[in-house]
Design an enzyme around this catalytic site. Structure first.
Site, mmCIF file in Angstrom:
data_model
loop_
_atom_site.group_PDB
_atom_site.id
_atom_site.type_symbol
_atom_site.label_atom_id
_atom_site.label_comp_id
_atom_site.label_asym_id
_atom_site.label_seq_id
_atom_site.Cartn_x
_atom_site.Cartn_y
_atom_site.Cartn_z
ATOM 1 N N HIS A 1 30.483 32.591 38.390
ATOM 2 C CA HIS A 1 29.658 33.701 38.904
ATOM 3 C C HIS A 1 28.736 34.388 37.896
ATOM 4 O O HIS A 1 28.923 35.542 37.538
ATOM 5 C CB HIS A 1 30.520 34.741 39.622
ATOM 6 C CG HIS A 1 31.804 35.122 38.934
ATOM 7 N ND1 HIS A 1 31.864 35.531 37.626
ATOM 8 C CD2 HIS A 1 33.082 35.159 39.407
ATOM 9 C CE1 HIS A 1 33.120 35.803 37.320
ATOM 10 N NE2 HIS A 1 33.876 35.585 38.377
ATOM 11 N N HIS B 1 39.100 40.834 51.815
ATOM 12 C CA HIS B 1 39.991 41.989 51.664
ATOM 13 C C HIS B 1 40.271 42.596 53.021
ATOM 14 O O HIS B 1 39.458 42.495 53.940
ATOM 15 C CB HIS B 1 39.362 43.050 50.765
ATOM 16 C CG HIS B 1 39.385 42.675 49.320
ATOM 17 N ND1 HIS B 1 40.552 42.604 48.601
ATOM 18 C CD2 HIS B 1 38.393 42.342 48.470
ATOM 19 C CE1 HIS B 1 40.274 42.242 47.357
ATOM 20 N NE2 HIS B 1 38.965 42.072 47.257
ATOM 21 N N ASN C 1 44.697 33.461 41.225
ATOM 22 C CA ASN C 1 45.204 34.840 41.169
ATOM 23 C C ASN C 1 45.864 35.274 42.484
ATOM 24 O O ASN C 1 45.505 36.274 43.082
ATOM 25 C CB ASN C 1 44.102 35.815 40.757
ATOM 26 C CG ASN C 1 42.893 35.771 41.672
ATOM 27 O OD1 ASN C 1 42.700 34.809 42.405
ATOM 28 N ND2 ASN C 1 42.081 36.812 41.630
ATOM 29 N N HIS D 1 35.845 33.241 33.747
ATOM 30 C CA HIS D 1 35.395 34.514 34.330
ATOM 31 C C HIS D 1 35.033 35.383 33.131
ATOM 32 O O HIS D 1 35.905 35.849 32.403
ATOM 33 C CB HIS D 1 36.549 35.122 35.138
ATOM 34 C CG HIS D 1 36.370 36.557 35.530
ATOM 35 N ND1 HIS D 1 36.336 36.978 36.834
ATOM 36 C CD2 HIS D 1 36.232 37.680 34.777
ATOM 37 C CE1 HIS D 1 36.188 38.299 36.880
ATOM 38 N NE2 HIS D 1 36.122 38.754 35.642
ATOM 39 N N HIS E 1 38.854 32.432 47.010
ATOM 40 C CA HIS E 1 40.176 33.069 46.974
ATOM 41 C C HIS E 1 40.762 32.980 48.382
ATOM 42 O O HIS E 1 40.219 33.567 49.304
ATOM 43 C CB HIS E 1 40.067 34.527 46.530
ATOM 44 C CG HIS E 1 39.497 34.670 45.156
ATOM 45 N ND1 HIS E 1 40.284 34.678 44.024
ATOM 46 C CD2 HIS E 1 38.209 34.784 44.726
ATOM 47 C CE1 HIS E 1 39.505 34.804 42.950
ATOM 48 N NE2 HIS E 1 38.243 34.873 43.344
ATOM 49 N N LEU E 2 41.839 32.233 48.520
ATOM 50 C CA LEU E 2 42.461 32.087 49.845
ATOM 51 C C LEU E 2 43.615 33.068 50.023
ATOM 52 O O LEU E 2 44.158 33.203 51.118
ATOM 53 C CB LEU E 2 42.930 30.650 50.058
ATOM 54 C CG LEU E 2 41.807 29.598 50.083
ATOM 55 C CD1 LEU E 2 42.390 28.204 50.295
ATOM 56 C CD2 LEU E 2 40.780 29.907 51.164
ATOM 57 N N ARG E 3 43.996 33.758 48.941
ATOM 58 C CA ARG E 3 44.962 34.885 48.978
ATOM 59 C C ARG E 3 46.409 34.497 49.246
ATOM 60 O O ARG E 3 47.285 35.326 49.134
ATOM 61 C CB ARG E 3 44.547 35.945 49.997
ATOM 62 C CG ARG E 3 43.160 36.520 49.806
ATOM 63 C CD ARG E 3 43.018 37.219 48.485
ATOM 64 N NE ARG E 3 41.749 37.956 48.399
ATOM 65 C CZ ARG E 3 41.153 38.251 47.262
ATOM 66 N NH1 ARG E 3 41.699 37.880 46.104
ATOM 67 N NH2 ARG E 3 40.023 38.914 47.251
ATOM 68 N N ASP F 1 32.559 32.505 45.732
ATOM 69 C CA ASP F 1 33.506 33.515 45.250
ATOM 70 C C ASP F 1 34.035 34.322 46.446
ATOM 71 O O ASP F 1 34.172 35.551 46.381
ATOM 72 C CB ASP F 1 32.873 34.445 44.201
ATOM 73 C CG ASP F 1 33.940 35.251 43.447
ATOM 74 O OD1 ASP F 1 35.150 35.050 43.708
ATOM 75 O OD2 ASP F 1 33.557 36.092 42.609
#
Lengths: 306, 180, 424
Positions: free
Chosen positions: C233, C310, C95, C180, C63-65, C306
């Site tokens: 995962h 944050h 996402n 997922h 997740h690179l956000r 994964d």
């Protein structure tokens, strides 16, 4: 004897520490019988309650306890939706500390919040109920009540009936009673039984009649009425039929068994009125003992060097 | 080695004298009660009570008082307190209360005891009886009855041992070790 | 510009190479592997004594956000963090905000990666529009724009019919659907594994069944549709068993797990450390053992991070309200090396699961040191131990449960598309 500046739960207390608190509480019980129900040890100290869940009785009990120790008691009112609003509990706690509080009483719907705060602040953190984790002062007051009716905790048979999965009262009592050598049975529908609860050293029953047989203490828990809508129970009526404490069931226990409830009661859901008001009920005594126990906890933590 | 200040006989003599003085000063034991301060004062109060009772041939109200909640060193104390029984068997309002303690030192315990006592009622007067007065007062407190005055240095300690604790009756002076 | 990496032990599972050889890089490509001392003269020499020289790692689950959560991570910080961890290819989940369900978002990510990225970025497109489990996205357009697979990661496709359609429709393009697996009703409100530890902590548990019923459903749909399913995962013993059985039956399913699922158990949550809050949750000893067995017998094909960075504020709060996720780039290789030390995998097998296998699943030309491949290389000292300090992560996400852990295996240098990063 008391090492920690905080009371986060019963889980981490030794049997000696529990006994020490109870012994101290017994003395405060005597203080509460005097005309002047106030002693000065916490003069100049400030106790702040930070309750994220509504609770009148626990807060009132703590407030009286603090005042009877001559501490100043302030309620920090929080809207229950502050978590949703994204208000940081860390900031709230630090604010209370900066206001000069020596103790913070924390109640929160999320387990572990007292533990989280204890790492942030220097003041004493007292867990007044966190999620489904613990409610240590409730267990201590229950023990104090049992102690005045029964000779010893060793070998005592205690049956806890109700929503074990969501009950911090049950959890703290299980820890406390098993540490002091009592034999604990938990009774509830399988939908309200937490995973692997037997590993806490208790016996698990789904039938109340088996679970209550020959008990010395019957401890029934408050059922959150919304459990019905979440599929844990078909109806409250059926719950009372299967797990409610009524006169006939009390008779299955020992003759001198006492009946306890942490309150507030749902009469006709988990307990019949005739039992709640009956001769074996010690429910109001629990309330009185709550003040003595909370005085003892505040007093002892007040003496811990920080 | 502890140095013996009073032996069994001397203790008995001192308590007998105090008992007589209490009766004399108060012209009898009407409206009188004895209150021993936990721990050391409790046993002494009981002894004085039994001497007084044998002289007057009637019983006297005797209570015990724990002052832990009234101490002024609670937040500085190193050890956590063990609270003992408080038992005041009669109303103390309008009575003369004789507080009994073993050793009078700084006077702080007596201050606490008076505060504690007043929470039980309003005595007509409070008197103080002690077995040993070792000086070093930090508060304006003066005993009414003294078994023996013993000058000490601040760092010494006085120990009162009594038969009721399965020991031989005696009072000793112990030099405190220097602080490490 | 030519660079020679000499004196290292070259391990390239894609070519079956493991030995003391020299690797020659010319500009952005691998020129070839030479016997020690036999390579031609180069502009620059990198001495890899005492290190292994391996293909840059391929991380198929990250997740690179960006876009939307730049305060948690950006494509720049994320890819730099990856490169620090020896990872030179990252596949980023959709996402973001907005969700990567359209060509413009895919293009945005690729443009940003080309401009600022430290390594190769492959976007993974959403299966359904807005990850709402209602309508399929335009797979063809997204693939053309640069997506290489599809997933509704974080928000499972709860509608079984839509999942069936996705597995069917994606067959046109022969791309995997990455699932997922989580039954959102069973997991509702849960914040950790359901079991004795959740009972002790009084936290709401997520039962293993929440994952397993969806693994079973998706395997069944994969069998029905003959599509390509990749299970993301994997965290439970039951899932490992379901996947193993499916593979035996010849179902076209692959699977991945992450370092935390073979390293940690739920017992570690006892202090309410929110850095251990991750979804799926950290499970029990039994599950860890089963996952290791699954890695060993190739039931689990791939190791991915994964990586879920944050912000401090998202983690520094009550457990229930804290965000799910672990910042994984900078500890992944060392944790994987633990499997080698424990004798679960040999070094080549471990590297295979983190390089050429994910490349094959995604059908990308990565994870190999063969001549003509992109110059993506990691030079790693596998003997030196160090203490993890998550505050020193390049990633904006300092949320690592491995903070202060002693780990073995330090990435000394990374070469991404020919660019050399020296970390010593």
């Amino acid at each position: 004897m008391f090492e920690s500046k905080d009371l986060l739960g019963i889980k981490d207390l030794s049997p000696e520490e529990i006994s020490y608190i109870l012994d101290t509480a017994s003395n405060f019980k005597d203080v509460l019988k005097r005309d002047i129900k106030k002693v000065p040890p916490l003069r100049g100290k400030t106790v702040v309650s930070l309750f994220f869940e509504p609770s009148t009785r626990t807060k009132t009990s703590f407030a009286l306890a603090a005042k009877r120790l001559s501490a100043d008691f302030v309620n920090f009112s929080v809207s229950t939706s502050s978590v949703v609003k994204g208000e940081s509990i860390r900031d709230t706690a630090l604010t209370i500390q900066s206001l000069g509080a020596d103790f913070v009483l924390i109640r929160h719907s999320s387990s572990g919040v007292p533990h989280f705060l204890s790492k942030i602040v220097d003041m004493s953190v007292i867990n007044a109920g966190d999620g489904a984790n613990e409610h240590p002062t409730q267990a201590l007051l229950d023990l104090l009540t049992i102690q005045s009716h029964k000779k010893s905790f060793k070998g005592l048979s205690v049956s806890i009936i109700g929503d074990i999965a969501h009950s911090r009262v049950a959890k703290s009592n299980i820890y406390a009673l098993t540490k002091l050598g009592a034999h604990v049975r938990v009774i509830c529908p399988p939908t309200l039984m937490p995973a692997d609860v037997n590993r806490l050293g208790v016996e698990v029953y789904h039938s109340i009649d088996d679970g209550i047989k020959d008990a010395d203490v019957i401890m029934t828990l408050r059922l959150q009425l919304e459990r019905q809508t979440k599929g844990y129970l078909p109806s409250l009526r059926e719950y009372f039929k299967l797990y409610g404490i009524n006169h006939d069931r009390v008779k299955l226990a020992k003759k001198d068994a006492i009946v306890m409830h942490p309150g507030p009661m749902n009469r006709g859901v988990e307990i019949a009125s005739s039992v709640a008001d009956g001769p074996q009920s010690v429910i109001l005594e629990q309330v009185t003992n709550g003040i003595a126990v909370r005085m003892a906890v505040l007093y002892l933590l007040g003496g811990v060097r920080k | 080695m502890p140095k013996e200040l009073l032996d069994s006989k001397e203790i008995k003599r001192a308590l007998t004298r105090i008992s007589h003085e209490v009766i004399e000063r108060n012209k009898g034991i009407d409206d009188l009660c004895l209150v021993g301060i936990q721990r050391g004062g409790v046993l002494l109060a009981k002894r004085i009570a039994s001497i007084v009772e044998s002289i007057e041939d009637r019983s006297i109200d005797t209570g015990t008082l724990d002052i832990t909640f009234y101490r002024d060193d609670f937040h500085q104390a190193l050890k956590q307190p063990v609270v003992k029984k408080t038992d005041i068997p009669c109303s103390i309002t309008d009575k003369t209360v004789v507080l009994v303690d073993d050793v009078l030192f700084t006077g702080r315990s007596i201050r606490a005891a008076m505060d504690a006592l007043i929470d039980f009622g309003r005595p007509a007067q409070i008197q103080l009886a002690v077995l040993i007065d070792r000086g070093h007062r930090q508060l304006p407190i003066r005993p009414d009855y003294v078994g023996k005055n013993i000058p000490t240095s601040f760092n010494e300690r006085i120990e009162v041992e009594l038969e009721e604790d399965n020991k031989r009756d005696r009072v000793t002076l112990v030099s405190k070790k220097k602080k490490e | 510009m030519t660079v020679l990496i000499k004196n290292g032990r070259i391990i390239d599972p894609s070519q079956g190479i493991d030995g003391r050889k020299d690797l020659l890089i010319k500009s952005r490509k691998i020129e070839g592997i030479y016997a020690a001392g036999k390579a031609p003269k180069t502009d620059k020499i990198i001495d890899a004594s005492g290190c292994i020289v391996i293909p840059g790692l391929v991380d198929m689950h990250t997740h690179l956000r960006e876009p939307g959560f730049e305060y948690k991570e950006t494509i720049y910080t994320g890819t730099m963090s990856a490169v620090k961890g020896g990872i030179t290819t990252v596949c980023c989940m959709p996402n973001t905000s907005p969700i990567n369900d359209s060509v413009s978002i895919t293009q945005f990510i690729l443009d940003k990666a080309a401009k600022e990225g430290a390594c190769t970025v492959y976007p993974i497109g959403a299966i359904t529009t807005g990850q709402k489990s209602e309508e399929l996205t335009e797979l063809e357009a997204l693939l053309k724009a640069g997506c290489i697979a599809f997933s509704d990661d974080g928000m499972p496709v709860i509608n079984s019919l839509i999942m069936r359609r996705a597995l069917e429709y994606s067959k046109i393009f022969n791309v995997p659907i990455i699932s997922h697996c989580e039954d959102m009703e069973l997991s509702k409100g849960g914040v950790m594994n359901e079991g004795f530890v959740s009972t002790i902590l009084g936290l709401k548990g997520i039962p293993k069944s929440a994952e397993e019923v969806m693994v079973a459903r998706d395997i069944s749909l994969c069998e029905l549709t003959k599509g390509r399913l990749h299970i993301a995962h994997v965290s439970t013993k039951g899932s490992v068993n379901l996947i193993r059985d499916a593979k035996k039956r010849g179902v076209n399913v692959t699977a991945e797990t992450c370092p935390h699922y073979f390293t940690l158990t739920d017992e570690s949550l006892i202090s309410y450390d929110t850095n251990l809050k991750v979804n799926p949750p950290i499970r029990t000893e039994q599950d860890v053992a089963a996952i290791k067995q699954g890695l060993k017998d190739n039931t689990i094909d791939v190791i991915a991070t994964d990586h879920a960075p944050h912000h401090f504020d998202d983690k520094d709060r009550e457990f229930d309200a804290a965000a799910f996720g672990i910042s994984g780039f900078e500890t992944a290789f060392a944790l994987g090396l633990g499997l080698v030390d424990q004798g679960i995998l040999d070094l080549t097998e471990f590297i295979r699961k983190f390089t050429i296998t994910p490349s094959h699943i995604l059908r990308i030309d990565k994870g190999s040191l063969s001549a003509g491949a992109d110059a993506d290389v990691a030079i790693i000292n596998t003997e030196t131990t160090y203490t993890v300090d998550s505050l020193n992560f390049i990633s904006k996400g300092k949320n690592s449960p491995f903070h202060k852990w002693k780990l073995k295996g330090i990435v000394e240098k990374t070469i991404a598309m020919g660019k050399v990063y020296d970390w010593r």
